[in-house]
Design a protein around this motif. Sequence first.
Motif, short mmCIF file in Angstrom:
data_model
loop_
_atom_site.label_atom_id
_atom_site.label_comp_id
_atom_site.label_asym_id
_atom_site.label_seq_id
_atom_site.Cartn_x
_atom_site.Cartn_y
_atom_site.Cartn_z
N THR A 20 0.83 -1.20 0.00
CA THR A 20 0.00 0.00 0.00
C THR A 20 0.87 1.26 0.00
OG1 THR A 20 -0.16 -0.10 2.43
CG2 THR A 20 -1.95 -1.09 1.15
N ALA A 21 0.39 2.27 -0.71
CA ALA A 21 1.12 3.53 -0.81
C ALA A 21 0.99 4.35 0.47
CB ALA A 21 0.60 4.33 -2.00
N GLN A 59 1.00 -1.16 8.29
CA GLN A 59 1.87 -2.33 8.36
C GLN A 59 1.22 -3.55 9.00
OE1 GLN A 59 5.19 -0.73 10.51
NE2 GLN A 59 4.22 -0.93 12.52
N GLN A 60 0.13 -3.36 9.74
CA GLN A 60 -0.53 -4.53 10.33
C GLN A 60 -1.22 -5.41 9.30
OE1 GLN A 60 -0.65 -1.49 11.54
NE2 GLN A 60 -0.03 -1.57 13.71
N ILE A 61 -1.54 -4.84 8.12
CA ILE A 61 -2.30 -5.64 7.14
C ILE A 61 -1.64 -5.72 5.77
CG2 ILE A 61 -4.53 -5.25 8.27
CD1 ILE A 61 -5.13 -3.13 6.18
N ALA A 62 -0.62 -4.92 5.51
CA ALA A 62 0.01 -4.94 4.18
C ALA A 62 1.43 -4.40 4.28
CB ALA A 62 -0.80 -4.10 3.20
N GLU A 63 2.23 -4.74 3.28
CA GLU A 63 3.57 -4.17 3.18
C GLU A 63 3.47 -2.72 2.69
OE1 GLU A 63 5.91 -6.40 0.45
OE2 GLU A 63 5.89 -8.25 1.64
N VAL A 110 2.32 -12.62 -7.14
CA VAL A 110 1.46 -11.53 -7.60
C VAL A 110 1.56 -10.40 -6.58
CG1 VAL A 110 -0.92 -10.80 -8.04
CG2 VAL A 110 -0.12 -13.03 -8.87
N VAL A 111 1.72 -9.18 -7.07
CA VAL A 111 1.78 -8.03 -6.17
C VAL A 111 0.57 -7.14 -6.44
CG1 VAL A 111 3.13 -6.07 -5.35
CG2 VAL A 111 4.31 -8.12 -6.19
N ILE A 112 -0.20 -6.87 -5.40
CA ILE A 112 -1.38 -6.01 -5.52
C ILE A 112 -1.05 -4.68 -4.86
CG2 ILE A 112 -3.84 -5.78 -5.03
CD1 ILE A 112 -3.93 -8.84 -4.69
N PHE A 113 -1.21 -3.61 -5.62
CA PHE A 113 -0.86 -2.27 -5.14
C PHE A 113 -2.12 -1.53 -4.71
CE2 PHE A 113 2.22 -3.38 -8.53
CZ PHE A 113 3.38 -3.40 -7.76
N GLY A 114 -2.23 -1.22 -3.43
CA GLY A 114 -3.38 -0.52 -2.90
C GLY A 114 -3.10 0.95 -2.62
N CYS A 115 -4.14 1.69 -2.38
CA CYS A 115 -4.08 3.12 -2.02
C CYS A 115 -3.71 4.03 -3.19
CB CYS A 115 -3.12 3.37 -0.86
SG CYS A 115 -3.71 2.74 0.72
N GLY A 116 -3.85 3.55 -4.41
CA GLY A 116 -3.52 4.41 -5.55
C GLY A 116 -2.09 4.88 -5.50
N THR A 117 -1.89 6.16 -5.75
CA THR A 117 -0.53 6.73 -5.65
C THR A 117 -0.20 7.14 -4.22
OG1 THR A 117 -1.22 9.02 -6.02
CG2 THR A 117 -0.76 7.68 -7.99
N GLY A 118 -1.21 7.13 -3.34
CA GLY A 118 -1.02 7.63 -1.98
C GLY A 118 -1.28 9.11 -1.86
N ASN A 119 -1.67 9.73 -2.97
CA ASN A 119 -1.92 11.17 -2.99
C ASN A 119 -3.33 11.46 -3.48
OD1 ASN A 119 0.97 12.18 -2.54
ND2 ASN A 119 1.21 10.82 -4.30
N PRO A 120 -4.00 12.47 -2.90
CA PRO A 120 -5.30 12.87 -3.41
C PRO A 120 -5.17 13.51 -4.79
CG PRO A 120 -4.54 14.45 -1.77
CD PRO A 120 -3.55 13.31 -1.77
N PHE A 121 -6.27 13.63 -5.50
CA PHE A 121 -6.35 14.28 -6.81
C PHE A 121 -5.74 13.43 -7.94
CE2 PHE A 121 -6.12 17.65 -3.59
CZ PHE A 121 -7.36 18.25 -3.79
#
Length: 236
Positions: free
Chosen positions: A100-101, A105-109, A125-136
């Motif tokens: 996650t961006a 840490q309790q649930i994801a790298e 397989v790597v799943i990328f969460g939280c988008g870029t980590g930035n709004p907009f």
Amino acid sequence: MALPYKRILLKLSGEALAGNGKFGLDYDVVLRICKSIKECVDLGVEIGIVVGGGNFWRGRTSGQMDKTRADHMGMLATVMNSLALADALEAYGVTVRVQTAITMQQIAEPYIRNKAVRHLEKGRVVIFGCGTGNPFFTTDTAASLRAAEIDADIFFKATMTGGIYDKDPNVYPDAVKYDEISYTQILADNLKVMDATAASLCRDNAIPILVFSIDDPDNIIRAVKGETIGTIVKEV
């Protein structure tokens, strides 16, 4: 068989995980999508995934809410979807890592580019969460960014339509589907298949985009094998 792509970035819409319910998760649908992803892994393809969160929350429809806070809520929605995909893939015996961006840490790298690449090289397989980590920024932009960072051969955008059209096929029955189109035309004609930032990022990094329907999850397998489906985006 020789495959055209060694490493792909697959973008899934959150709505695709909701099935006919249009909201939340339909786990049977998630399993069907993940079964096709597993078959691609078995073929030897390295897969990174970015998933949207529209089945739970869309920041742009949050009304008077602060835009930054609304987008942060959308990022959390993508994490729920990421965990659901991880669970379904693990049910099929696929080794998965969620990154996650935004650190949780309790649930994801946390997202670390070199670590993500190492996971891919090991067949995870790597799943990328939280988008870029930035709004907009949309999850399409996040997918384009991650595709560039992990040196993906192609960006697969699995959508609710069968490709890119000259106008909205849900509104106009005479909409014409493109088999091939350039990034420049997408930007010039303001086609709504993805936001301009995502298209520009792929163009600037020479990452082709394949847009196809996820209604049949086996389209992911067909795309991996190089079959002619959907619309291919590249500079011509």
